[in-house]
Design a protein around this motif. Structure first.
Motif, PDB file in Angstrom:
ATOM      1  N   ARG A  12       0.838  -1.202   0.000  1.00 35.31           N
ATOM      2  CA  ARG A  12       0.000   0.000   0.000  1.00 35.31           C
ATOM      3  C   ARG A  12       0.870   1.248   0.000  1.00 35.31           C
ATOM      4  N   GLU A  25     -10.526   0.189  -3.499  1.00 34.11           N
ATOM      5  CA  GLU A  25     -10.073  -0.452  -4.735  1.00 34.11           C
ATOM      6  C   GLU A  25     -10.224  -1.976  -4.675  1.00 34.11           C
ATOM      7  N   ILE A  26      -9.992  -2.549  -3.524  1.00 34.28           N
ATOM      8  CA  ILE A  26     -10.094  -4.007  -3.369  1.00 34.28           C
ATOM      9  C   ILE A  26     -11.550  -4.435  -3.197  1.00 34.28           C
ATOM     10  N   ARG A  50      -8.399 -11.154  -4.342  1.00 34.49           N
ATOM     11  CA  ARG A  50      -8.610  -9.778  -4.825  1.00 34.49           C
ATOM     12  C   ARG A  50      -7.440  -8.879  -4.429  1.00 34.49           C
ATOM     13  N   ASP A  53      -4.501  -9.780  -6.710  1.00 33.63           N
ATOM     14  CA  ASP A  53      -4.747  -9.245  -8.050  1.00 33.63           C
ATOM     15  C   ASP A  53      -4.541  -7.732  -8.086  1.00 33.63           C
ATOM     16  N   TYR A  54      -5.058  -7.048  -7.101  1.00 30.32           N
ATOM     17  CA  TYR A  54      -4.941  -5.586  -7.074  1.00 30.32           C
ATOM     18  C   TYR A  54      -3.480  -5.146  -6.982  1.00 30.32           C
ATOM     19  N   TYR A  55      -2.726  -5.782  -6.119  1.00 35.37           N
ATOM     20  CA  TYR A  55      -1.330  -5.394  -5.931  1.00 35.37           C
ATOM     21  C   TYR A  55      -0.377  -6.042  -6.944  1.00 35.37           C
TER      22      TYR A  55
END
Length: 70
Positions: A12, A25-26, A50, A53-55
């Motif tokens: 983050r 966002e997640i 999730r 995938d996001y990071y």
């Protein structure tokens, strides 16, 4: 799981996001995200995926099973 909390915080911060932004966002509530970073709660499998995938990392990386991000 302390390693998960540490890695979420690191990822983050690398993106210069607040916990509010990361949670949004997640697709999870701020309180949930905050608890994950504080090692007060562990995400279920769909949320973990999730996050990964996001990071742009693997779930194994988030869980400390691998040092390789991808």
């Amino acid at each position: 799981m302390k390693i998960l909390a540490e890695r979420l915080h690191l990822l983050r911060k690398e993106r210069n996001l607040t916990q509010v932004e990361a949670g949004r966002e997640i697709g999870i509530a701020l309180n949930s995200y905050r608890r994950y970073e504080r090692d007060e709660r562990e995400p279920d499998a769909p949320v973990l995926v999730r996050m990964a995938d996001y990071y742009g990392v693997t779930t194994d990386y988030l869980l400390g099973r691998s040092e390789e991000r991808t």
